[in-house]
Design a protein around this motif. Structure first.
Motif, PDB file in Angstrom:
ATOM      1  N   ALA A  59       2.918  -4.877  18.721  1.00  0.00           N
ATOM      2  CA  ALA A  59       3.620  -3.727  19.304  1.00  0.00           C
ATOM      3  C   ALA A  59       2.974  -2.406  18.899  1.00  0.00           C
ATOM      4  N   LEU A  60       2.424  -2.317  17.661  1.00  0.00           N
ATOM      5  CA  LEU A  60       1.892  -1.032  17.196  1.00  0.00           C
ATOM      6  C   LEU A  60       0.535  -0.716  17.825  1.00  0.00           C
ATOM      7  N   THR A  61      -0.373  -1.668  17.786  1.00  0.00           N
ATOM      8  CA  THR A  61      -1.749  -1.376  18.211  1.00  0.00           C
ATOM      9  C   THR A  61      -2.055  -1.820  19.638  1.00  0.00           C
TER      10      THR A  61
ATOM     11  N   LEU B 158      -8.025  -3.675   5.525  1.00  0.00           N
ATOM     12  CA  LEU B 158      -8.334  -2.287   5.148  1.00  0.00           C
ATOM     13  C   LEU B 158      -8.333  -2.167   3.622  1.00  0.00           C
ATOM     14  N   ASP B 159      -9.221  -1.310   3.132  1.00  0.00           N
ATOM     15  CA  ASP B 159      -9.301  -1.122   1.685  1.00  0.00           C
ATOM     16  C   ASP B 159      -8.325  -0.035   1.242  1.00  0.00           C
ATOM     17  N   GLN B 160      -7.590  -0.354   0.229  1.00  0.00           N
ATOM     18  CA  GLN B 160      -6.646   0.614  -0.397  1.00  0.00           C
ATOM     19  C   GLN B 160      -5.707   1.255   0.624  1.00  0.00           C
ATOM     20  N   PHE B 161      -5.270   0.482   1.535  1.00  0.00           N
ATOM     21  CA  PHE B 161      -4.380   1.051   2.576  1.00  0.00           C
ATOM     22  C   PHE B 161      -3.034   1.458   1.993  1.00  0.00           C
ATOM     23  N   LYS B 162      -2.621   0.727   1.008  1.00  0.00           N
ATOM     24  CA  LYS B 162      -1.341   1.036   0.370  1.00  0.00           C
ATOM     25  C   LYS B 162      -1.351   2.483  -0.157  1.00  0.00           C
ATOM     26  N   HIS B 163      -2.488   2.839  -0.708  1.00  0.00           N
ATOM     27  CA  HIS B 163      -2.626   4.183  -1.267  1.00  0.00           C
ATOM     28  C   HIS B 163      -2.464   5.246  -0.163  1.00  0.00           C
ATOM     29  N   ILE B 164      -3.063   4.953   0.989  1.00  0.00           N
ATOM     30  CA  ILE B 164      -2.942   5.905   2.117  1.00  0.00           C
ATOM     31  C   ILE B 164      -1.484   6.028   2.533  1.00  0.00           C
ATOM     32  N   ASN B 165      -0.825   4.892   2.644  1.00  0.00           N
ATOM     33  CA  ASN B 165       0.607   4.899   2.990  1.00  0.00           C
ATOM     34  C   ASN B 165       1.391   5.720   1.983  1.00  0.00           C
ATOM     35  N   ASP B 166       1.116   5.439   0.733  1.00  0.00           N
ATOM     36  CA  ASP B 166       1.898   6.085  -0.329  1.00  0.00           C
ATOM     37  C   ASP B 166       1.651   7.587  -0.400  1.00  0.00           C
TER      38      ASP B 166
ATOM     39  N   GLY C 179       2.013   8.937   3.813  1.00  0.00           N
ATOM     40  CA  GLY C 179       3.229   8.527   4.556  1.00  0.00           C
ATOM     41  C   GLY C 179       2.943   7.386   5.525  1.00  0.00           C
ATOM     42  N   HIS C 180       4.035   6.678   5.852  1.00  0.00           N
ATOM     43  CA  HIS C 180       3.948   5.496   6.706  1.00  0.00           C
ATOM     44  C   HIS C 180       3.490   5.836   8.123  1.00  0.00           C
ATOM     45  N   GLY C 181       3.942   7.025   8.596  1.00  0.00           N
ATOM     46  CA  GLY C 181       3.587   7.449   9.963  1.00  0.00           C
ATOM     47  C   GLY C 181       2.087   7.618  10.090  1.00  0.00           C
ATOM     48  N   VAL C 182       1.480   8.271   9.107  1.00  0.00           N
ATOM     49  CA  VAL C 182       0.026   8.458   9.123  1.00  0.00           C
ATOM     50  C   VAL C 182      -0.652   7.103   9.018  1.00  0.00           C
ATOM     51  N   GLY C 183      -0.087   6.223   8.175  1.00  0.00           N
ATOM     52  CA  GLY C 183      -0.626   4.863   8.038  1.00  0.00           C
ATOM     53  C   GLY C 183      -0.660   4.166   9.386  1.00  0.00           C
ATOM     54  N   ASP C 184       0.435   4.311  10.145  1.00  0.00           N
ATOM     55  CA  ASP C 184       0.496   3.689  11.487  1.00  0.00           C
ATOM     56  C   ASP C 184      -0.611   4.230  12.381  1.00  0.00           C
TER      57      ASP C 184
ATOM     58  N   LEU D 146      -3.357   5.509  11.550  1.00  0.00           N
ATOM     59  CA  LEU D 146      -4.648   5.032  11.077  1.00  0.00           C
ATOM     60  C   LEU D 146      -4.902   3.599  11.572  1.00  0.00           C
ATOM     61  N   LEU D 147      -3.841   2.763  11.500  1.00  0.00           N
ATOM     62  CA  LEU D 147      -3.972   1.375  11.984  1.00  0.00           C
ATOM     63  C   LEU D 147      -4.366   1.372  13.461  1.00  0.00           C
ATOM     64  N   LYS D 148      -3.763   2.277  14.239  1.00  0.00           N
ATOM     65  CA  LYS D 148      -4.073   2.340  15.680  1.00  0.00           C
ATOM     66  C   LYS D 148      -5.527   2.768  15.888  1.00  0.00           C
TER      67      LYS D 148
ATOM     68  N   ALA E 121     -15.530 -10.321  -0.556  1.00  0.00           N
ATOM     69  CA  ALA E 121     -16.072  -8.985  -0.256  1.00  0.00           C
ATOM     70  C   ALA E 121     -15.293  -7.913  -0.997  1.00  0.00           C
ATOM     71  N   LYS E 122     -13.983  -8.083  -1.095  1.00  0.00           N
ATOM     72  CA  LYS E 122     -13.152  -7.128  -1.849  1.00  0.00           C
ATOM     73  C   LYS E 122     -13.621  -7.112  -3.300  1.00  0.00           C
ATOM     74  N   ARG E 123     -13.791  -8.356  -3.804  1.00  0.00           N
ATOM     75  CA  ARG E 123     -14.165  -8.446  -5.216  1.00  0.00           C
ATOM     76  C   ARG E 123     -15.539  -7.872  -5.462  1.00  0.00           C
TER      77      ARG E 123
ATOM     78  N   ALA F 121      -7.197 -13.410  -0.589  1.00  0.00           N
ATOM     79  CA  ALA F 121      -6.655 -12.077  -0.819  1.00  0.00           C
ATOM     80  C   ALA F 121      -5.199 -11.990  -0.434  1.00  0.00           C
ATOM     81  N   HIS F 122      -4.834 -12.749   0.597  1.00  0.00           N
ATOM     82  CA  HIS F 122      -3.457 -12.645   1.105  1.00  0.00           C
ATOM     83  C   HIS F 122      -2.958 -14.040   1.336  1.00  0.00           C
ATOM     84  N   GLY F 123      -1.678 -14.212   0.931  1.00  0.00           N
ATOM     85  CA  GLY F 123      -0.989 -15.471   1.019  1.00  0.00           C
ATOM     86  C   GLY F 123      -1.481 -16.335   2.055  1.00  0.00           C
TER      87      GLY F 123
HETATM   88  N1  LIG Z   1       1.847   2.124   7.880  1.00  0.00           N
HETATM   89  C1  LIG Z   1       1.989   0.814   7.894  1.00  0.00           C
HETATM   90  N2  LIG Z   1       1.814   0.143   6.729  1.00  0.00           N
HETATM   91  C2  LIG Z   1       1.929  -1.215   6.735  1.00  0.00           C
HETATM   92  C3  LIG Z   1       2.255  -1.918   7.909  1.00  0.00           C
HETATM   93  N3  LIG Z   1       2.315  -3.254   7.587  1.00  0.00           N
HETATM   94  C4  LIG Z   1       2.040  -3.356   6.278  1.00  0.00           C
HETATM   95  N4  LIG Z   1       1.785  -2.125   5.740  1.00  0.00           N
HETATM   96  C5  LIG Z   1       1.437  -1.780   4.405  1.00  0.00           C
HETATM   97  O1  LIG Z   1       0.059  -2.044   4.222  1.00  0.00           O
HETATM   98  C6  LIG Z   1      -0.200  -2.224   2.871  1.00  0.00           C
HETATM   99  C7  LIG Z   1      -1.149  -3.391   2.688  1.00  0.00           C
HETATM  100  O2  LIG Z   1      -1.695  -3.323   1.410  1.00  0.00           O
HETATM  101  P1  LIG Z   1      -2.585  -4.472   0.841  1.00  0.00           P
HETATM  102  O3  LIG Z   1      -3.500  -4.982   1.904  1.00  0.00           O
HETATM  103  O4  LIG Z   1      -1.687  -5.525   0.245  1.00  0.00           O
HETATM  104  O5  LIG Z   1      -3.326  -3.750  -0.262  1.00  0.00           O
HETATM  105  P2  LIG Z   1      -4.333  -2.541  -0.104  1.00  0.00           P
HETATM  106  O6  LIG Z   1      -3.671  -1.318  -0.557  1.00  0.00           O
HETATM  107  O7  LIG Z   1      -4.864  -2.477   1.290  1.00  0.00           O
HETATM  108  O8  LIG Z   1      -5.417  -2.983  -1.086  1.00  0.00           O
HETATM  109  P3  LIG Z   1      -6.595  -4.003  -0.849  1.00  0.00           P
HETATM  110  O9  LIG Z   1      -6.195  -4.869   0.300  1.00  0.00           O
HETATM  111  O10 LIG Z   1      -6.699  -4.775  -2.090  1.00  0.00           O
HETATM  112  O11 LIG Z   1      -7.738  -3.165  -0.535  1.00  0.00           O
HETATM  113  C8  LIG Z   1       1.124  -2.410   2.145  1.00  0.00           C
HETATM  114  O12 LIG Z   1       1.482  -1.254   1.438  1.00  0.00           O
HETATM  115  C9  LIG Z   1       2.136  -2.571   3.336  1.00  0.00           C
HETATM  116  O13 LIG Z   1       3.402  -2.042   3.044  1.00  0.00           O
HETATM  117  C10 LIG Z   1       2.455  -1.168   9.114  1.00  0.00           C
HETATM  118  O14 LIG Z   1       2.713  -1.706  10.165  1.00  0.00           O
HETATM  119  N5  LIG Z   1       2.293   0.179   9.059  1.00  0.00           N
END
Ligand SMILES: Nc1nc2c(ncn2[C@@H]2O[C@H](COP(=O)(O)OP(=O)(O)OP(=O)(O)O)[C@@H](O)[C@H]2O)c(=O)[nH]1
Length: 610
Positions: free
Chosen positions: A440-442, A475-483, A486-491, A493-495, A586-588, A608-610
């Motif tokens: 739905a997002l992308t 994506l690398d360090q995406f959590k940091h970008i979200n944090d 904000g989540h809106g910018v994260g979205d 970026l994903l698009k 590759a992450k490592r 890296a992921h479950g």
């Molecule tokens: N904005 C946004 N964030 C999402 C969405 N789905 C998941 N996330 C967030 O994406 C992040 C994924 O982080 P990870 O891949 O686990 O870790 P990372 O920060 O990317 O670190 P590495 O993968 O180790 O590089 C988490 O913080 C999720 O909450 C989404 O649809 N939109």
């Protein structure tokens, strides 16, 4: 068949509602009045049978009341018969003999009418009316006259046959003349019948009948020809009420004329001649009322037909469904209001056109080549889907159900079709299908769609020894970008990343978002493993370009793992898992790079992921 008609008893019938004692008194009073009139008239000639309406009237009277009342009514009848005899000077013994004949006749007639006849049907069906006349007007007088003749002749009266004939004739004629009107009153009530009879043309007709019935028997030969002509006229213009009233009127007039001796040759008529004397009167009275019954039936049928036509027209025009009728030449003969409104045409613009002219080109071909022939062949079609066009050219999806209507001689009369507008339904279905297969997002294909594609690629790869690769990206360090942003910018970026990945695709490839910040690509038609490496290099480079989200510039990167079919896995699950493990490697290794599964240490890297 009993035609549906008015209810069996008259709604306004006072006789049906009054208390039983009052009904008995009413019956006795009416019987005395009618019988007295007849007895007094019979004294005028002394020879001819007098038309006896009293018993017929009592039979009809009984029909208004439930059978449990009949004992009381019979008592009232007995009192009336004895009273009439007393008033006309007969002794009590003779009264009882008369009571025997009349009582039996009335009860037999009442019982036969109730058990075997339908009053409502008799007003609209020739056979039902004949049954009423036979069971009410012929059978009871026949047996009543037998009893009376036996009793009276044993009592020292006239000859048995003469008594029987006089009684039977008078009673049968009176009953036949009165029963049609009696049935009419029983079914429709006094008010409705009198309304019918008081119509000007019926009043005029009754006056004409009276004049003819009073004049013809005295002045012309074969008088009943004239009488029956006027009765037929009344049957046509006066319906059943006119014909039944006229029959009674004519019988009264002829009866009075006969009693007064004005209707000869009375004096010379012997007992047998008397029977023949009244026979023409019966033959004159019965056919017009039968004709009236038959005309009532026709009128009723025509009225029902008009009503059902009206119902059909209303249904056809007012129903919210699009409906169309097509003639054997394939041209529209009618369309419903909803049809016109939905497609934006006026009815007169489309009548005479072919329905296919209002379809899209693809549907036109299918309608003419497949659906229309199938309808003609099988007689009906259900749920065929076509696309019509509005006047402005917008497509309208319809589901069509149609039947073929045959004419009485078996030829094609028309086809009738109901078209259900399914445009919105189809749009929603398409949307649901899209959502089921896309993120739905992308807007990229989702995991389900990707798994289908990779499954297909595996089958094809096995069969044709194709080489293809699964590229797993995170994506690398995406959590940091979200944090931080904000989540809106994260979205956003994903698009943006999704668009970049999509832009690198070749026609045969597919990129999908598996969820979160994970993407996966299927790259087909590879000549060597190095082709996959080239694609991965390009992807890592493309994504690493700074992204502008709003007024924020973000530096982003991906880590990417590659599994190549068939060397790194032969099933979708194995390929995806191995690509994921390579991505983890590759992450490592420091992120923003790619890694082949073949480079993963034999002990295996934790995914890296479950
Ligand atoms: N904005 C946004 N964030 C999402 C969405 N789905 C998941 N996330 C967030 O994406 C992040 C994924 O982080 P990870 O891949 O686990 O870790 P990372 O920060 O990317 O670190 P590495 O993968 O180790 O590089 C988490 O913080 C999720 O909450 C989404 O649809 N939109």
């Amino acid at each position: 068949m009993t035609p549906p008609g008015p209810p069996g008893t008259a709604p306004a019938a006072g006789i049906a509602r009054v208390p039983l004692a009052a009904a008995g008194a009413l019956l006795a009073g009416a019987y005395i009045a009618v019988a007295l009139g007849a007895v007094l008239l019979s004294r005028e000639s002394g020879k001819m049978a007098t038309l006896w309406y009293a018993n017929a009237m009592a039979m009809v009277f009984f029909q208004f009341r439930p059978s449990r009342d009949w004992a009381v009514l019979t008592g009232a009848l007995a009192v009336a018969v004895v009273t009439v005899n007393a008033l006309t000077g007969r002794d009590f013994g003779l009264s009882l003999l008369f009571l025997l004949g009349n009582g039996f006749e009335v009860l037999l007639g009442a019982a036969l009418l109730r058990r075997f006849c339908s009053p409502a049907a008799s007003l609209q069906e020739v056979c039902a009316l004949l049954k009423v006349l036979l069971l009410g007007g012929v059978v009871p007088p026949f047996f009543g006259a037998l009893i009376a003749a036996a009793a009276l002749s044993a009592d020292g009266g006239d000859d048995f046959l003469a008594i029987w004939l006089i009684w039977f004739e008078g009673s049968a004629l009176g009953t036949i003349a009165l029963l049609p009107l009696g049935m009419l009153l029983l079914v429709r009530g006094w008010h409705s019948v009198s309304q019918d009879v008081s119509r000007p043309e019926v009043v005029l007709g009754l006056m004409l009948v009276s004049v003819v019935a009073g004049w013809a028997p005295q002045w012309v030969e074969h008088p009943y020809i004239y009488v029956s002509t006027s009765l037929v006229l009344l049957a046509v213009i006066g319906h059943m009420a006119g014909a039944a009233s006229a029959a009674l009127l004519v019988s009264i007039i002829v009866g009075v004329l006969t009693a007064k001796g004005a209707f000869g040759p009375v004096a010379e008529t012997d007992a047998f001649g008397e029977a023949l004397f009244y026979l023409p009167l019966i033959l004159t009275l019965v056919p017009p009322v039968l004709l009236a019954a038959s005309l009532e039936r026709t009128r009723y049928t025509l009225r029902r037909l008009a009503e059902s036509e009206d119902d059909f027209r209303i249904l056809y025009n007012e129903t919210p469904a699009m409906m169309q009728a097509v003639d054997p030449q394939g041209k529209l003969v009618s369309v419903s209001e909803a049809w016109c409104q939905r497609l934006g045409y006026r009815r007169e613009e489309v009548i005479g056109q072919r329905p296919s002219e209002f379809m899209t080109a693809e549907s036109r071909g299918r309608a003419l080549g497949e659906i229309w022939p199938r309808l003609l062949r099988e007689g009906r079609i259900d749920g065929a889907e076509l696309q019509m066009c509005t006047r402005s050219g917008a497509p309208v999806d319809v589901r069509i159900s149609a039947i073929r209507q045959r004419s009485l001689d078996g030829g094609l009369l028309r086809t009738l079709a109901v078209l259900t507008d399914v445009t919105e339904e189809k749009r929603l279905a398409e949307q649901m299908t899209y959502l089921a297969h896309h993120d739905a997002l992308t807007g990229l294909p989702n995991r389900m769609r990707f798994e289908g594609a990779i499954q297909h690629a595996c089958v094809h790869g096995h069969r044709h020894h194709d080489r293809f690769a699964v590229l797993y990206m995170d994506l690398d360090q995406f959590k940091h970008i979200n944090d931080t942003l904000g989540h809106g910018v994260g979205d956003e970026l994903l698009k943006a990343v999704a668009q970049r990945l999509d832009a690198t695709l070749r026609d045969s490839d597919m990129v999908s978002r598996l969820g979160g910040d994970e993407f996966v690509m299927l790259a087909k038609n590879l000549c060597s493993r190095e082709d996959a490496g080239a694609i991965a290099r390009k992807l890592v480079k493309r994504v690493a370009q700074p992204v502008l989200v709003g007024d924020v510039t973000i530096n982003v990167s991906i880590s990417l793992g590659i599994a190549v079919f068939p060397d790194d896995g032969k099933t979708p699950a194995a390929l995806i898992t191995h690509a994921d493990q390579a991505m983890y490697r590759a992450k490592r290794n420091g992120r923003n790079q790619f890694c082949f599964f073949s480079e993963v240490s034999p002990e295996g890297d934790a995914p890296a992921h479950g």
